[in-house]
Design a protein around this motif. Sequence first.
Motif, PDB file in Angstrom:
ATOM      1  N   VAL A   7       0.850  -1.198   0.000  1.00  0.00           N
ATOM      2  CA  VAL A   7       0.000   0.000   0.000  1.00  0.00           C
ATOM      3  C   VAL A   7       0.885   1.247   0.000  1.00  0.00           C
ATOM      4  O   VAL A   7       0.615   2.202  -0.733  1.00  0.00           O
ATOM      5  CB  VAL A   7      -0.969   0.000   1.204  1.00  0.00           C
ATOM      6  CG1 VAL A   7      -1.716   1.323   1.302  1.00  0.00           C
ATOM      7  CG2 VAL A   7      -1.941  -1.164   1.103  1.00  0.00           C
ATOM      8  N   ALA A   8       1.931   1.232   0.798  1.00  0.00           N
ATOM      9  CA  ALA A   8       2.844   2.377   0.849  1.00  0.00           C
ATOM     10  C   ALA A   8       3.449   2.646  -0.526  1.00  0.00           C
ATOM     11  O   ALA A   8       3.613   3.801  -0.923  1.00  0.00           O
ATOM     12  CB  ALA A   8       3.945   2.140   1.885  1.00  0.00           C
ATOM     13  N   LYS A   9       3.755   1.588  -1.274  1.00  0.00           N
ATOM     14  CA  LYS A   9       4.308   1.751  -2.611  1.00  0.00           C
ATOM     15  C   LYS A   9       3.280   2.394  -3.549  1.00  0.00           C
ATOM     16  O   LYS A   9       3.619   3.267  -4.347  1.00  0.00           O
ATOM     17  CB  LYS A   9       4.756   0.395  -3.160  1.00  0.00           C
ATOM     18  CG  LYS A   9       5.541   0.477  -4.442  1.00  0.00           C
ATOM     19  CD  LYS A   9       6.128  -0.884  -4.800  1.00  0.00           C
ATOM     20  CE  LYS A   9       6.953  -0.785  -6.061  1.00  0.00           C
ATOM     21  NZ  LYS A   9       7.588  -2.057  -6.400  1.00  0.00           N
ATOM     22  N   ALA A  10       2.026   1.985  -3.433  1.00  0.00           N
ATOM     23  CA  ALA A  10       0.962   2.586  -4.249  1.00  0.00           C
ATOM     24  C   ALA A  10       0.794   4.058  -3.881  1.00  0.00           C
ATOM     25  O   ALA A  10       0.712   4.932  -4.759  1.00  0.00           O
ATOM     26  CB  ALA A  10      -0.350   1.835  -4.049  1.00  0.00           C
ATOM     27  N   TYR A  11       0.763   4.362  -2.584  1.00  0.00           N
ATOM     28  CA  TYR A  11       0.630   5.748  -2.125  1.00  0.00           C
ATOM     29  C   TYR A  11       1.822   6.588  -2.600  1.00  0.00           C
ATOM     30  O   TYR A  11       1.656   7.741  -2.975  1.00  0.00           O
ATOM     31  CB  TYR A  11       0.521   5.794  -0.600  1.00  0.00           C
ATOM     32  CG  TYR A  11      -0.860   5.593  -0.029  1.00  0.00           C
ATOM     33  CD1 TYR A  11      -1.878   4.996  -0.751  1.00  0.00           C
ATOM     34  CD2 TYR A  11      -1.148   6.011   1.257  1.00  0.00           C
ATOM     35  CE1 TYR A  11      -3.142   4.821  -0.208  1.00  0.00           C
ATOM     36  CE2 TYR A  11      -2.415   5.840   1.807  1.00  0.00           C
ATOM     37  CZ  TYR A  11      -3.404   5.244   1.072  1.00  0.00           C
ATOM     38  OH  TYR A  11      -4.657   5.094   1.614  1.00  0.00           O
ATOM     39  N   GLN A  12       3.018   5.993  -2.563  1.00  0.00           N
ATOM     40  CA  GLN A  12       4.222   6.716  -2.978  1.00  0.00           C
ATOM     41  C   GLN A  12       4.110   7.149  -4.437  1.00  0.00           C
ATOM     42  O   GLN A  12       4.546   8.239  -4.797  1.00  0.00           O
ATOM     43  CB  GLN A  12       5.467   5.846  -2.774  1.00  0.00           C
ATOM     44  CG  GLN A  12       6.757   6.522  -3.195  1.00  0.00           C
ATOM     45  CD  GLN A  12       7.043   7.795  -2.417  1.00  0.00           C
ATOM     46  OE1 GLN A  12       6.909   7.826  -1.204  1.00  0.00           O
ATOM     47  NE2 GLN A  12       7.414   8.852  -3.114  1.00  0.00           N
ATOM     48  N   GLN A  13       3.509   6.313  -5.266  1.00  0.00           N
ATOM     49  CA  GLN A  13       3.341   6.678  -6.669  1.00  0.00           C
ATOM     50  C   GLN A  13       2.470   7.929  -6.798  1.00  0.00           C
ATOM     51  O   GLN A  13       2.774   8.817  -7.587  1.00  0.00           O
ATOM     52  CB  GLN A  13       2.712   5.529  -7.457  1.00  0.00           C
ATOM     53  CG  GLN A  13       3.628   4.999  -8.496  1.00  0.00           C
ATOM     54  CD  GLN A  13       2.919   4.135  -9.503  1.00  0.00           C
ATOM     55  OE1 GLN A  13       1.977   3.414  -9.201  1.00  0.00           O
ATOM     56  NE2 GLN A  13       3.388   4.200 -10.714  1.00  0.00           N
ATOM     57  N   PHE A  14       1.408   8.002  -6.029  1.00  0.00           N
ATOM     58  CA  PHE A  14       0.546   9.190  -6.064  1.00  0.00           C
ATOM     59  C   PHE A  14       1.300  10.429  -5.592  1.00  0.00           C
ATOM     60  O   PHE A  14       1.137  11.504  -6.141  1.00  0.00           O
ATOM     61  CB  PHE A  14      -0.704   8.982  -5.207  1.00  0.00           C
ATOM     62  CG  PHE A  14      -1.718   8.092  -5.846  1.00  0.00           C
ATOM     63  CD1 PHE A  14      -2.458   8.526  -6.931  1.00  0.00           C
ATOM     64  CD2 PHE A  14      -1.927   6.806  -5.383  1.00  0.00           C
ATOM     65  CE1 PHE A  14      -3.395   7.710  -7.537  1.00  0.00           C
ATOM     66  CE2 PHE A  14      -2.858   5.984  -5.980  1.00  0.00           C
ATOM     67  CZ  PHE A  14      -3.593   6.432  -7.059  1.00  0.00           C
ATOM     68  N   GLN A  15       2.124  10.242  -4.576  1.00  0.00           N
ATOM     69  CA  GLN A  15       2.906  11.365  -4.068  1.00  0.00           C
ATOM     70  C   GLN A  15       3.913  11.830  -5.123  1.00  0.00           C
ATOM     71  O   GLN A  15       4.041  13.029  -5.377  1.00  0.00           O
ATOM     72  CB  GLN A  15       3.629  10.956  -2.784  1.00  0.00           C
ATOM     73  CG  GLN A  15       4.311  12.107  -2.088  1.00  0.00           C
ATOM     74  CD  GLN A  15       4.964  11.676  -0.781  1.00  0.00           C
ATOM     75  OE1 GLN A  15       4.815  10.546  -0.337  1.00  0.00           O
ATOM     76  NE2 GLN A  15       5.697  12.593  -0.173  1.00  0.00           N
ATOM     77  N   THR A  16       4.588  10.900  -5.761  1.00  0.00           N
ATOM     78  CA  THR A  16       5.554  11.222  -6.813  1.00  0.00           C
ATOM     79  C   THR A  16       4.888  11.963  -7.968  1.00  0.00           C
ATOM     80  O   THR A  16       5.469  12.879  -8.540  1.00  0.00           O
ATOM     81  CB  THR A  16       6.238   9.930  -7.323  1.00  0.00           C
ATOM     82  OG1 THR A  16       6.892   9.307  -6.216  1.00  0.00           O
ATOM     83  CG2 THR A  16       7.234  10.214  -8.423  1.00  0.00           C
ATOM     84  N   GLU A  17       3.659  11.574  -8.290  1.00  0.00           N
ATOM     85  CA  GLU A  17       2.916  12.189  -9.389  1.00  0.00           C
ATOM     86  C   GLU A  17       2.270  13.515  -8.990  1.00  0.00           C
ATOM     87  O   GLU A  17       1.648  14.177  -9.813  1.00  0.00           O
ATOM     88  CB  GLU A  17       1.832  11.224  -9.891  1.00  0.00           C
ATOM     89  CG  GLU A  17       2.389   9.961 -10.517  1.00  0.00           C
ATOM     90  CD  GLU A  17       1.312   8.940 -10.844  1.00  0.00           C
ATOM     91  OE1 GLU A  17       0.106   9.255 -10.738  1.00  0.00           O
ATOM     92  OE2 GLU A  17       1.668   7.811 -11.204  1.00  0.00           O
ATOM     93  N   GLY A  18       2.402  13.885  -7.710  1.00  0.00           N
ATOM     94  CA  GLY A  18       1.824  15.141  -7.247  1.00  0.00           C
ATOM     95  C   GLY A  18       0.313  15.098  -7.057  1.00  0.00           C
ATOM     96  O   GLY A  18      -0.339  16.141  -7.000  1.00  0.00           O
ATOM     97  N   LEU A  19      -0.239  13.903  -6.931  1.00  0.00           N
ATOM     98  CA  LEU A  19      -1.684  13.754  -6.799  1.00  0.00           C
ATOM     99  C   LEU A  19      -2.144  13.746  -5.347  1.00  0.00           C
ATOM    100  O   LEU A  19      -3.331  13.901  -5.071  1.00  0.00           O
ATOM    101  CB  LEU A  19      -2.146  12.481  -7.508  1.00  0.00           C
ATOM    102  CG  LEU A  19      -1.833  12.451  -9.016  1.00  0.00           C
ATOM    103  CD1 LEU A  19      -2.147  11.092  -9.598  1.00  0.00           C
ATOM    104  CD2 LEU A  19      -2.584  13.551  -9.746  1.00  0.00           C
ATOM    105  N   VAL A  20      -1.205  13.560  -4.443  1.00  0.00           N
ATOM    106  CA  VAL A  20      -1.510  13.648  -3.016  1.00  0.00           C
ATOM    107  C   VAL A  20      -0.473  14.538  -2.346  1.00  0.00           C
ATOM    108  O   VAL A  20       0.644  14.699  -2.853  1.00  0.00           O
ATOM    109  CB  VAL A  20      -1.543  12.263  -2.309  1.00  0.00           C
ATOM    110  CG1 VAL A  20      -2.630  11.380  -2.878  1.00  0.00           C
ATOM    111  CG2 VAL A  20      -0.204  11.573  -2.352  1.00  0.00           C
TER     112      VAL A  20
END
Length: 120
Positions: A52-65
């Motif tokens: 889950v942390a890896k999925a969340y990290q992708q959103f953070q990297t993309e600037g979506l969160v």
Amino acid sequence: MSSSSPSAGRPVYLKLRDQIAAAILDGTFAEGAMLPSVRAYAAAEAANPLTVAKAYQQFQTEGLVQVQRGVGMFVAPGAAEALRAREREAFLRHEWPEIRARMRRLHLDPAQLLGAPERA
């Protein structure tokens, strides 16, 4: 010839990412809303918290969160529209050509499909 879903064979973190993206797009997680904690989402999805942390990290990297230390992750302003544009592009580039080819093979008329009642 495979008739499996597009998510078959994809890593779990990408499947979770797709679920979260869908929740942002449909308004379940509205802009400015706090996402569930990694542990809470992992428990709800019976997933490993690191996944889950890896999925969340992708959103953070993309600037979506946006992360507020000690508070949580929040859906960034404009995230839904940015996701919609990316998902639309990915669909048109990767999924639609395969769908269109399959429709031709099966002699499916798009007009008939659009007018057909949805099946549960």
